[in-house]
Scaffold this motif. Sequence first.
Motif, PDB file in Angstrom:
ATOM      1  N   ARG A 122      38.580  44.002  41.143  1.00  0.00           N
ATOM      2  CA  ARG A 122      38.233  45.404  41.373  1.00  0.00           C
ATOM      3  C   ARG A 122      39.375  46.194  42.010  1.00  0.00           C
ATOM      4  N   PRO A 123      40.066  45.655  43.017  1.00  0.00           N
ATOM      5  CA  PRO A 123      41.175  46.430  43.595  1.00  0.00           C
ATOM      6  C   PRO A 123      42.284  46.748  42.608  1.00  0.00           C
ATOM      7  N   LEU A 124      42.441  45.915  41.593  1.00  0.00           N
ATOM      8  CA  LEU A 124      43.512  46.152  40.618  1.00  0.00           C
ATOM      9  C   LEU A 124      43.187  47.340  39.723  1.00  0.00           C
ATOM     10  N   VAL A 125      41.915  47.533  39.420  1.00  0.00           N
ATOM     11  CA  VAL A 125      41.519  48.721  38.653  1.00  0.00           C
ATOM     12  C   VAL A 125      41.730  49.974  39.495  1.00  0.00           C
ATOM     13  N   THR A 126      41.286  49.895  40.749  1.00  0.00           N
ATOM     14  CA  THR A 126      41.431  51.041  41.649  1.00  0.00           C
ATOM     15  C   THR A 126      42.893  51.450  41.803  1.00  0.00           C
ATOM     16  N   ALA A 127      43.778  50.424  41.841  1.00  0.00           N
ATOM     17  CA  ALA A 127      45.210  50.696  42.009  1.00  0.00           C
ATOM     18  C   ALA A 127      45.906  51.047  40.707  1.00  0.00           C
ATOM     19  N   GLY A 128      45.190  51.024  39.580  1.00  0.00           N
ATOM     20  CA  GLY A 128      45.782  51.357  38.290  1.00  0.00           C
ATOM     21  C   GLY A 128      46.636  50.259  37.696  1.00  0.00           C
ATOM     22  N   LEU A 129      46.453  49.023  38.167  1.00  0.00           N
ATOM     23  CA  LEU A 129      47.259  47.906  37.669  1.00  0.00           C
ATOM     24  C   LEU A 129      46.575  47.116  36.558  1.00  0.00           C
ATOM     25  N   ARG A 130      45.293  47.344  36.376  1.00  0.00           N
ATOM     26  CA  ARG A 130      44.553  46.635  35.322  1.00  0.00           C
ATOM     27  C   ARG A 130      43.598  47.599  34.647  1.00  0.00           C
ATOM     28  N   PRO A 131      43.713  47.798  33.343  1.00  0.00           N
ATOM     29  CA  PRO A 131      42.766  48.668  32.652  1.00  0.00           C
ATOM     30  C   PRO A 131      41.390  48.006  32.550  1.00  0.00           C
ATOM     31  N   ALA A 132      40.360  48.809  32.434  1.00  0.00           N
ATOM     32  CA  ALA A 132      38.996  48.284  32.396  1.00  0.00           C
ATOM     33  C   ALA A 132      38.747  47.394  31.181  1.00  0.00           C
ATOM     34  N   ASP A 133      39.499  47.619  30.074  1.00  0.00           N
ATOM     35  CA  ASP A 133      39.265  46.841  28.856  1.00  0.00           C
ATOM     36  C   ASP A 133      40.149  45.595  28.773  1.00  0.00           C
ATOM     37  N   PHE A 134      40.811  45.250  29.855  1.00  0.00           N
ATOM     38  CA  PHE A 134      41.676  44.073  29.870  1.00  0.00           C
ATOM     39  C   PHE A 134      40.822  42.806  29.757  1.00  0.00           C
ATOM     40  N   PRO A 135      41.133  41.892  28.827  1.00  0.00           N
ATOM     41  CA  PRO A 135      40.306  40.682  28.646  1.00  0.00           C
ATOM     42  C   PRO A 135      40.361  39.791  29.894  1.00  0.00           C
ATOM     43  N   ILE A 136      39.193  39.345  30.329  1.00  0.00           N
ATOM     44  CA  ILE A 136      39.099  38.561  31.562  1.00  0.00           C
ATOM     45  C   ILE A 136      38.366  37.245  31.309  1.00  0.00           C
ATOM     46  N   THR A 137      38.922  36.178  31.874  1.00  0.00           N
ATOM     47  CA  THR A 137      38.275  34.862  31.884  1.00  0.00           C
ATOM     48  C   THR A 137      38.164  34.401  33.327  1.00  0.00           C
ATOM     49  N   VAL A 138      37.027  33.812  33.665  1.00  0.00           N
ATOM     50  CA  VAL A 138      36.794  33.283  35.016  1.00  0.00           C
ATOM     51  C   VAL A 138      36.512  31.794  34.919  1.00  0.00           C
ATOM     52  N   ASN A 139      37.267  31.010  35.670  1.00  0.00           N
ATOM     53  CA  ASN A 139      37.046  29.572  35.773  1.00  0.00           C
ATOM     54  C   ASN A 139      36.743  29.235  37.231  1.00  0.00           C
ATOM     55  N   GLY A 140      36.409  27.978  37.480  1.00  0.00           N
ATOM     56  CA  GLY A 140      36.218  27.572  38.862  1.00  0.00           C
ATOM     57  C   GLY A 140      35.309  26.378  38.999  1.00  0.00           C
ATOM     58  N   ILE A 141      35.071  26.015  40.253  1.00  0.00           N
ATOM     59  CA  ILE A 141      34.206  24.884  40.550  1.00  0.00           C
ATOM     60  C   ILE A 141      33.396  25.194  41.797  1.00  0.00           C
ATOM     61  N   SER A 142      32.144  24.759  41.782  1.00  0.00           N
ATOM     62  CA  SER A 142      31.220  25.004  42.885  1.00  0.00           C
ATOM     63  C   SER A 142      30.504  23.717  43.258  1.00  0.00           C
ATOM     64  N   GLY A 143      30.061  23.649  44.497  1.00  0.00           N
ATOM     65  CA  GLY A 143      29.245  22.523  44.921  1.00  0.00           C
ATOM     66  C   GLY A 143      27.910  22.505  44.215  1.00  0.00           C
ATOM     67  N   TYR A 144      27.298  21.320  44.162  1.00  0.00           N
ATOM     68  CA  TYR A 144      26.046  21.172  43.400  1.00  0.00           C
ATOM     69  C   TYR A 144      24.858  21.893  44.031  1.00  0.00           C
ATOM     70  N   SER A 145      24.974  22.342  45.270  1.00  0.00           N
ATOM     71  CA  SER A 145      23.872  23.092  45.892  1.00  0.00           C
ATOM     72  C   SER A 145      23.607  24.402  45.174  1.00  0.00           C
ATOM     73  N   GLY A 146      24.595  24.890  44.422  1.00  0.00           N
ATOM     74  CA  GLY A 146      24.406  26.123  43.673  1.00  0.00           C
ATOM     75  C   GLY A 146      23.374  26.001  42.574  1.00  0.00           C
ATOM     76  N   GLY A 147      23.045  24.765  42.179  1.00  0.00           N
ATOM     77  CA  GLY A 147      22.046  24.554  41.141  1.00  0.00           C
ATOM     78  C   GLY A 147      20.629  24.434  41.660  1.00  0.00           C
ATOM     79  N   GLY A 148      20.437  24.642  42.968  1.00  0.00           N
ATOM     80  CA  GLY A 148      19.098  24.570  43.540  1.00  0.00           C
ATOM     81  C   GLY A 148      18.608  23.150  43.723  1.00  0.00           C
ATOM     82  N   ARG A 149      17.351  23.040  44.114  1.00  0.00           N
ATOM     83  CA  ARG A 149      16.779  21.745  44.495  1.00  0.00           C
ATOM     84  C   ARG A 149      16.885  20.676  43.404  1.00  0.00           C
ATOM     85  N   PRO A 150      16.587  20.983  42.120  1.00  0.00           N
ATOM     86  CA  PRO A 150      16.674  19.922  41.101  1.00  0.00           C
ATOM     87  C   PRO A 150      18.065  19.315  40.992  1.00  0.00           C
ATOM     88  N   MET A 151      19.111  20.160  40.994  1.00  0.00           N
ATOM     89  CA  MET A 151      20.466  19.640  40.890  1.00  0.00           C
ATOM     90  C   MET A 151      20.864  18.888  42.155  1.00  0.00           C
TER      91      MET A 151
END
Length: 308
Positions: A126-155
């Motif tokens: 978001r700050p990059l759009v505000t600063a004019g460094l990234r256009p809104a239509d720029f293709p974005i991919t998000v990767n990452g890893i999270s602990g298993y608690s994010g899947g709730g009680r079953p996970m």
Amino acid sequence: MKPKIFIDGEHGTTGLQIRALLAERGDLEIISIPAERRKETAARAEFLNAADIAILCLPDDAAKESVSLITNDTTKVIDASTAHRVAEGWAYGFAEMDRDQAKTIASAKRIANPGCWPQGPIATLRPLVTAGLRPADFPITVNGISGYSGGGRPMIEDYVAKGEDASEFLPYGLTLQHKHVPELRAYAKLSHDPIMQPAVGNFAQGMITVVPLQLGGLDHVPSGADLHAAIADHFAAIKGGVVEVAPYAHLERMPEIDPEVYNGTNRMKVYVFANDKRAQALLLAVYDNLGKGASGAAVQNMDLMLGT
């Protein structure tokens, strides 16, 4: 008179975390439905309407029902589900998203608590759009890893049962329909849906999000220092914020970038890495998926609403 706080769904993962965070708070009165009445809709309505702030830790449909049960104009709501994150009339509960977002939260009656996965990408994009460094239509991919608690009680139960045999790195969301895409698109100021490719690790909580950027196709290619300065300036201007920006550095690896390093806190740390010759960059965020990504953010929003 102490503000009355009701956690609807207090026995779920996020609800339990919020109860733990509020356990020593002498400035609040936590009200709870008696065990024998927990499944009664009338009891939920009674406690929702008795609360100064109701924190909803429920599935989407149940959260919507809870809101419909509030018949007064005094109970304020923080909804930790995905039901209202892009809904009209609801303020988004990422206090550091904009310079005035904390004030917006403080004055609102309905707060949609953010999902864990979007917060890191929003913080860096978001700050990059505000600063004019990234256009809104720029293709974005998000990767990452999270602990298993994010899947709730079953996970959680599945990972605990498997122990060392549980998957160390389990990609999911492979249908490319991750539930957090709408809020990420809206609040990172994207004009079209990003690709989200999350994964679960064999650890209970904590997370890292990564946004890779191929900058070479832009009319003006920002340097890594440009990106870092825009993000750092954004968060430096937010009084009382809990998001820290690491110094800009050219390093092959950083041991401190550990998904569990901020567990049990409401903190987030953002990193910018780049190779200017390749016109490529990486935007990283480290935080607790149950802290800044859930219960910690809910308590932060509650305090803003109470003026504490």
